[in-house]
Design an enzyme around this catalytic site. Structure first.
Site: not given
Ligand code: PBG
Length: 337
Positions: A206, A216, A229, A245, A260, A286, A325
């Site tokens: 990720k 968010r 992050k 990983e 992701k 998203s 989505y």
């Molecule tokens: C949190 C999490 C995130 C997403 C899924 N789980 C956001 C982040 O890591 O800040 C993002 C999913 C998306 O953008 O559709 N652990």
């Protein structure tokens, strides 16, 4: 039928267009197919009754209270979608520095899981294991005094979080904080509490991505987030690191791994698919959804066509399932509805 020439023409020697000349032959030679078996629907849940809140940066996606969430799941089930991924929008008053609401057995997530499994026992329910929906600082783990995100100190809370979710009926838990040593410990503690049949879907690779912005917004964690992050999510420049990983999470006992975001990381999906014999999931996140919707809403792209083409690209890259989505939109097209 007559010979045009007495000697074979050398131009063009091979005609690729013969296999594209008509729909029937295009169908016969088609290499990848998207079906509703490939789709996982992410859903946002809020407290309350009869609530359906729009999300400005994600047109046509809503936060639902549990009663309305069930209606959405019914639509998904009728379109043969096999699983949903649940994301809670937590009341700011319940957010704390240590995110302890995450392991309240009666929290919003657990209440939603219980209702979903009661009404749709055959729908797979996937739950994130990470603290960001529950922390006042928006980080996925505990925040140390020096501003560091604490790796080992957070694991106790994640164990409790995964156990309350499994106890409520979650089918798959998905450690998503991109910190070290999550999968092995969670596997061990789930097994220890007789949840040996709960799968672990690891968010194995990720990236620290700008494409999570609308998510968010949806869970109201963006405005609360202190800093970024980057000390736990991966650097978008790296590819070999993703392999390490994934390798570690498989060694620790992951049942499936996720990459992701999706579209900007199709190369990673392909690398992982080629290197490991494990189901690979992609998260069409998203921001990817928002880009497509924004263009479509401006009349610049055909949403259905561009969306189906995008989802097919994940199959071509080697994904088994795709969190998107657009799952309901895609399933409607696939099912001819
Ligand atoms: C949190 C999490 C995130 C997403 C899924 N789980 C956001 C982040 O890591 O800040 C993002 C999913 C998306 O953008 O559709 N652990």
């Amino acid at each position: 039928m007559q010979n045009k020439q007495s000697t074979p023409s050398s131009y063009p020697n091979i005609r690729m267009r013969r296999n594209r000349k008509s729909g029937w032959v295009r169908n016969l030679v088609e290499e990848n197919t998207l079906t509703s078996n490939d789709l996982i629907l992410p859903l946002f849940v809020i407290d309350g009754v009869n609530k359906k809140e729009p999300i400005a940066s994600m047109p046509d996606v809503y936060r639902y209270s549990i009663d309305l969430l069930l209606k959405e799941i019914e639509i998904a089930a009728n379109l043969n979608i096999n699983a949903i991924a649940l994301f809670p929008v937590i009341d700011p008053d319940l957010k704390t520095d240590d995110g302890k609401e995450a392991y309240n057995p009666h929290n919003l997530t657990c209440k939603a899981i219980v209702e979903i499994k009661k009404n749709f026992p055959d729908m797979g329910v996937i739950c994130d294991v990470a603290l960001d929906p529950y922390t006042s600082h928006g980080h996925d783990g505990l925040l140390g005094e020096d501003g560091n995100i604490l790796n080992d100190e957070t694991i106790e809370i994640l164990i409790k979080q995964s156990l309350v979710q499994a106890n409520a009926g979650a089918d798959i838990i998905a450690p998503s904080d991109m910190m070290d040593g999550r999968v092995g410990v969670l596997r061990w503690s789930l097994d220890n509490y007789s949840f040996q049949d709960v799968n672990i879907l690891s968010y194995a690779a990720k990236y620290a991505s700008a494409y999570y912005g609308p998510f968010r917004d949806a869970v109201n964690s963006g405005s609360m987030l202190k800093g970024d992050k980057k000390t736990y999510q991966m650097n978008p420049a790296n590819s070999l690191e993703a392999i390490r990983e994934v390798e570690l999470d498989i060694a620790e006992g992951a049942d499936m791994v996720m990459i992701k975001p999706g579209l900007p990381y199709l190369d990673i999906i392909r690398n992982v698919r080629d290197r490991f014999e494990i189901p690979v999931f992609a998260y069409n996140v998203s921001g990817e959804y928002a880009m497509l919707k924004a263009a479509a809403n401006n009349g610049w792209l055909d949403y259905d066509a561009a969306m189906m083409e995008t989802l097919l690209s994940f199959k071509r890259a080697g994904s088994d399932a795709i969190l998107t989505y657009s799952a309901i939109d895609a399933a409607k097209i696939i099912n001819g509805k």
